[in-house]
Design a protein around this motif. Structure first.
Motif, PDB file in Angstrom:
ATOM      1  N   SER A   1     244.461   9.773 126.756  1.00  0.00           N
ATOM      2  CA  SER A   1     244.209   8.831 127.846  1.00  0.00           C
ATOM      3  C   SER A   1     244.921   9.284 129.117  1.00  0.00           C
ATOM      4  O   SER A   1     244.400   9.119 130.217  1.00  0.00           O
ATOM      5  CB  SER A   1     244.633   7.418 127.456  1.00  0.00           C
ATOM      6  OG  SER A   1     246.037   7.328 127.308  1.00  0.00           O
ATOM      7  N   LYS A   2     246.093   9.859 128.990  1.00  0.00           N
ATOM      8  CA  LYS A   2     246.817  10.378 130.162  1.00  0.00           C
ATOM      9  C   LYS A   2     246.041  11.535 130.786  1.00  0.00           C
ATOM     10  O   LYS A   2     245.922  11.623 132.007  1.00  0.00           O
ATOM     11  CB  LYS A   2     248.219  10.833 129.754  1.00  0.00           C
ATOM     12  CG  LYS A   2     249.066  11.308 130.886  1.00  0.00           C
ATOM     13  CD  LYS A   2     249.380  10.234 131.892  1.00  0.00           C
ATOM     14  CE  LYS A   2     250.529   9.404 131.411  1.00  0.00           C
ATOM     15  NZ  LYS A   2     251.003   8.450 132.389  1.00  0.00           N
ATOM     16  N   ALA A   3     245.485  12.413 129.959  1.00  0.00           N
ATOM     17  CA  ALA A   3     244.706  13.541 130.471  1.00  0.00           C
ATOM     18  C   ALA A   3     243.453  13.053 131.184  1.00  0.00           C
ATOM     19  O   ALA A   3     243.083  13.579 132.242  1.00  0.00           O
ATOM     20  CB  ALA A   3     244.337  14.484 129.328  1.00  0.00           C
ATOM     21  N   VAL A   4     242.802  12.041 130.641  1.00  0.00           N
ATOM     22  CA  VAL A   4     241.613  11.478 131.286  1.00  0.00           C
ATOM     23  C   VAL A   4     241.994  10.849 132.620  1.00  0.00           C
ATOM     24  O   VAL A   4     241.281  10.995 133.620  1.00  0.00           O
ATOM     25  CB  VAL A   4     240.932  10.447 130.355  1.00  0.00           C
ATOM     26  CG1 VAL A   4     239.877   9.652 131.101  1.00  0.00           C
ATOM     27  CG2 VAL A   4     240.314  11.150 129.161  1.00  0.00           C
ATOM     28  N   ASP A   5     243.119  10.162 132.680  1.00  0.00           N
ATOM     29  CA  ASP A   5     243.576   9.572 133.935  1.00  0.00           C
ATOM     30  C   ASP A   5     243.818  10.643 134.990  1.00  0.00           C
ATOM     31  O   ASP A   5     243.533  10.443 136.169  1.00  0.00           O
ATOM     32  CB  ASP A   5     244.860   8.764 133.724  1.00  0.00           C
ATOM     33  CG  ASP A   5     244.610   7.445 133.035  1.00  0.00           C
ATOM     34  OD1 ASP A   5     243.438   7.012 132.986  1.00  0.00           O
ATOM     35  OD2 ASP A   5     245.584   6.842 132.549  1.00  0.00           O
ATOM     36  N   TRP A   6     244.352  11.767 134.591  1.00  0.00           N
ATOM     37  CA  TRP A   6     244.639  12.848 135.538  1.00  0.00           C
ATOM     38  C   TRP A   6     243.360  13.504 136.048  1.00  0.00           C
ATOM     39  O   TRP A   6     243.311  13.972 137.175  1.00  0.00           O
ATOM     40  CB  TRP A   6     245.512  13.905 134.902  1.00  0.00           C
ATOM     41  CG  TRP A   6     246.958  13.517 134.780  1.00  0.00           C
ATOM     42  CD1 TRP A   6     247.621  12.544 135.465  1.00  0.00           C
ATOM     43  CD2 TRP A   6     247.916  14.119 133.924  1.00  0.00           C
ATOM     44  NE1 TRP A   6     248.931  12.496 135.074  1.00  0.00           N
ATOM     45  CE2 TRP A   6     249.146  13.451 134.121  1.00  0.00           C
ATOM     46  CE3 TRP A   6     247.870  15.143 132.999  1.00  0.00           C
ATOM     47  CZ2 TRP A   6     250.300  13.784 133.455  1.00  0.00           C
ATOM     48  CZ3 TRP A   6     249.024  15.466 132.320  1.00  0.00           C
ATOM     49  CH2 TRP A   6     250.225  14.794 132.560  1.00  0.00           C
ATOM     50  N   THR A   7     242.319  13.569 135.204  1.00  0.00           N
ATOM     51  CA  THR A   7     241.120  14.312 135.581  1.00  0.00           C
ATOM     52  C   THR A   7     240.056  13.456 136.249  1.00  0.00           C
ATOM     53  O   THR A   7     239.153  14.002 136.867  1.00  0.00           O
ATOM     54  CB  THR A   7     240.492  14.991 134.352  1.00  0.00           C
ATOM     55  OG1 THR A   7     240.198  13.997 133.362  1.00  0.00           O
ATOM     56  CG2 THR A   7     241.415  16.031 133.778  1.00  0.00           C
ATOM     57  N   THR A   8     240.127  12.144 136.128  1.00  0.00           N
ATOM     58  CA  THR A   8     239.112  11.297 136.726  1.00  0.00           C
ATOM     59  C   THR A   8     239.657  10.590 137.959  1.00  0.00           C
ATOM     60  O   THR A   8     240.858  10.459 138.137  1.00  0.00           O
ATOM     61  CB  THR A   8     238.610  10.239 135.728  1.00  0.00           C
ATOM     62  OG1 THR A   8     239.708   9.438 135.303  1.00  0.00           O
ATOM     63  CG2 THR A   8     237.944  10.882 134.540  1.00  0.00           C
TER      64      THR A   8
END
Length: 92
Positions: free
Chosen positions: A36-43
């Motif tokens: 979820s942290k990675a998705v937050d960073w990429t979107t």
């Protein structure tokens, strides 16, 4: 001595159980939290997109305003009569 060691060993899971259970939960949920942290960073969120769009539009309007002002000054320097089309909005 042996009874006290057995008593401590028997009570150890009860004393450490909360910490151990929390550690197990943390280890189990780590991949989900990392994803979820990675998705937050990429979107880009909608508020970020709105803020970026507003910034882009303000820069574009400032650029257009400077261009109109430059064209107006050039037109006035040439003593032309049709310079009102280049007059910046604030001066109209």
């Amino acid at each position: 001595m042996r009874k006290s060691v057995i008593a401590v060993v028997a009570l150890l899971p009860l004393l450490v159980g909360g910490c151990l259970a929390k550690t197990v939960v943390n280890v189990a949920t780590l991949p989900v939290r990392a994803t979820s942290k990675a998705v937050d960073w990429t979107t880009t969120s909608q508020s970020e997109a709105d803020r970026n769009y507003g910034r882009k539009m303000r820069k574009q309007e400032a650029r257009e305003g400077r261009e109109l002002k430059r064209q107006y000054k050039e037109c006035r320097a040439q003593n032309r009569d049709d310079c009102d089309q280049y007059r910046p909005h604030a001066e109209r």
